[in-house]
Write a protein that holds these residues in place. Structure first.
Motif, PDB file in Angstrom:
ATOM      1  N   TRP A 174       0.612  -1.201  -0.284  1.00  0.00           N
ATOM      2  CA  TRP A 174      -0.042   0.270   0.176  1.00  0.00           C
ATOM      3  C   TRP A 174       0.885   0.990  -0.032  1.00  0.00           C
ATOM      4  CZ3 TRP A 174      -4.478   0.587  -1.548  1.00  0.00           C
ATOM      5  CH2 TRP A 174      -5.477  -0.718  -1.095  1.00  0.00           C
ATOM      6  N   LYS A 175       2.034   1.792   0.361  1.00  0.00           N
ATOM      7  CA  LYS A 175       3.131   1.954   0.926  1.00  0.00           C
ATOM      8  C   LYS A 175       3.262   2.581  -0.720  1.00  0.00           C
ATOM      9  CE  LYS A 175       4.767   2.748   5.209  1.00  0.00           C
ATOM     10  NZ  LYS A 175       5.080   3.923   5.827  1.00  0.00           N
ATOM     11  N   PHE A 176       3.931   1.445  -1.454  1.00  0.00           N
ATOM     12  CA  PHE A 176       4.193   1.323  -2.649  1.00  0.00           C
ATOM     13  C   PHE A 176       2.920   2.036  -4.000  1.00  0.00           C
ATOM     14  CE2 PHE A 176       7.684  -1.918  -2.489  1.00  0.00           C
ATOM     15  CZ  PHE A 176       8.717  -1.432  -2.120  1.00  0.00           C
ATOM     16  N   ILE A 177       1.845   1.624  -3.868  1.00  0.00           N
ATOM     17  CA  ILE A 177       0.888   2.043  -4.077  1.00  0.00           C
ATOM     18  C   ILE A 177       0.473   3.755  -3.930  1.00  0.00           C
ATOM     19  CG2 ILE A 177      -1.556   2.150  -4.662  1.00  0.00           C
ATOM     20  CD1 ILE A 177      -1.540  -1.134  -4.210  1.00  0.00           C
ATOM     21  N   ASN A 178       0.739   3.808  -2.833  1.00  0.00           N
ATOM     22  CA  ASN A 178       0.278   5.380  -2.364  1.00  0.00           C
ATOM     23  C   ASN A 178       1.400   6.303  -3.458  1.00  0.00           C
ATOM     24  OD1 ASN A 178      -1.195   5.359  -1.165  1.00  0.00           O
ATOM     25  ND2 ASN A 178      -0.905   4.633   0.575  1.00  0.00           N
ATOM     26  N   ILE A 179       3.209   5.284  -3.534  1.00  0.00           N
ATOM     27  CA  ILE A 179       3.964   6.698  -4.053  1.00  0.00           C
ATOM     28  C   ILE A 179       3.430   6.724  -5.912  1.00  0.00           C
ATOM     29  CG2 ILE A 179       6.336   6.448  -4.802  1.00  0.00           C
ATOM     30  CD1 ILE A 179       6.847   4.866  -2.232  1.00  0.00           C
ATOM     31  N   GLY A 180       3.306   5.606  -6.135  1.00  0.00           N
ATOM     32  CA  GLY A 180       2.779   5.672  -7.760  1.00  0.00           C
ATOM     33  C   GLY A 180       3.813   5.237  -8.417  1.00  0.00           C
TER      34      GLY A 180
END
Length: 296
Positions: free
Chosen positions: A219-225
């Protein structure tokens, strides 16, 4: 320390100890000066054990109480005189019965507020003045979670030491101690995670992490984009090696960009292989993603 309002109670004399991170460690009673209760009887061994438990409780109910809140004074007794004897002429508040040593409520209150009051603040200021690379390294060398937590917090306040210690924090992400794993992951801010090197390093360490940590990383990676192709490939390999589940695979696919598919042959080949996975859900997820993102 004087332990009661009137000043006529027996003074407490003892040693108190804190560790190198400012945490309370314990007390040492002076020879021939045992702690005593309201009726002047000496503490029993079990009373010292109880006192130690009380003083280790950082969220004790004693935190928000004043001395005058500790007892119930009968109407027939002068309030001031009631404070002269701990729990003898007046009764300890019933709600405190299980959180203090019987007949020693003032002593417990005084010592708790000594441990977590201005004295502790002074100790923390002394420690703060001594923090440097060697001091933090010694804390990590202990391998004790409470000292590692302290070290992580200290490096947060000293960004200049980030490059020295972040590799160690990465390794803790895969710890069996979930609390330590979460604390270590929390250290890495959005700015840290935009670093492609750190992205890949985290994916390397997460294989051994608790499943909840794996999801949190995704989820952290997804939020980074924007996750680099090496990290994406490593995540896909984890799924292929059954180190991560189908639910997580769905999140991994959200990280895949058209450029990953068209510029990295390994990513393209691995994802293509998932279109023939024995799990129909995986096949459908993969096919739909390819249709949406692949550029011919």
């Amino acid at each position: 320390k004087d332990v009661c309002i009137s000043g006529v109670c027996k003074m407490i004399s003892l040693w108190m100890f804190w560790d190198g991170a400012g945490n309370y460690l314990g007390v040492q009673i002076l020879e021939n000066e045992p702690l005593t209760k309201s009726d002047h009887t000496e503490f029993e061994p079990e009373d010292y054990v109880k006192l130690d438990e009380i003083l280790h409780d950082t969220s004790s109910i004693l935190k928000d109480l004043k001395q005058e809140d500790l007892i119930i004074v009968p109407d027939t007794i002068d309030v001031y005189e009631a404070y002269e004897i701990d729990g003898y002429t007046a009764a300890t508040q019933p709600a405190l019965a299980d959180v203090v040593v019987k007949d020693a409520v003032y002593s417990c209150h005084t010592l708790w507020h000594t441990v977590y009051g201005p004295v502790q603040d002074t100790i923390k200021n002394i420690i703060q003045s001594r923090i440097n690379e060697d001091y933090i390294a010694k804390m990590l060398d202990t391998e004790k979670p409470e000292y590692i937590f302290w070290a992580i917090n200290s490096v947060k306040e000293l960004p200049s030491l980030h490059s020295v210690f972040y590799p160690a924090f990465l390794q803790y992400i895969g710890s069996d101690n979930v609390e330590l794993s979460k604390k270590s992951l929390e250290y890495f801010t959005v700015d840290h995670l935009r670093d492609s090197v750190i992205q890949y390093q985290i994916t390397e360490t997460m294989a051994e992490a608790d499943m909840s940590i794996k999801y949190e990383i995704l989820w952290k990676f997804i939020n980074i984009g924007n996750v680099n192709d090496k990290a994406v490939l490593q995540l896909l390999k984890m799924f292929d090696n059954q180190q991560i589940g189908v639910g997580a695979y769905n999140l991994i696919l959200r990280l895949v960009k058209p450029e990953h598919l068209n510029q990295n042959e390994q990513i393209a080949a691995l994802i293509e292989s998932f279109t023939e996975n024995e799990n129909g859900y995986v096949r459908n997820l993969t096919t739909r993603m390819l249709n949406e993102k692949k550029i011919n």
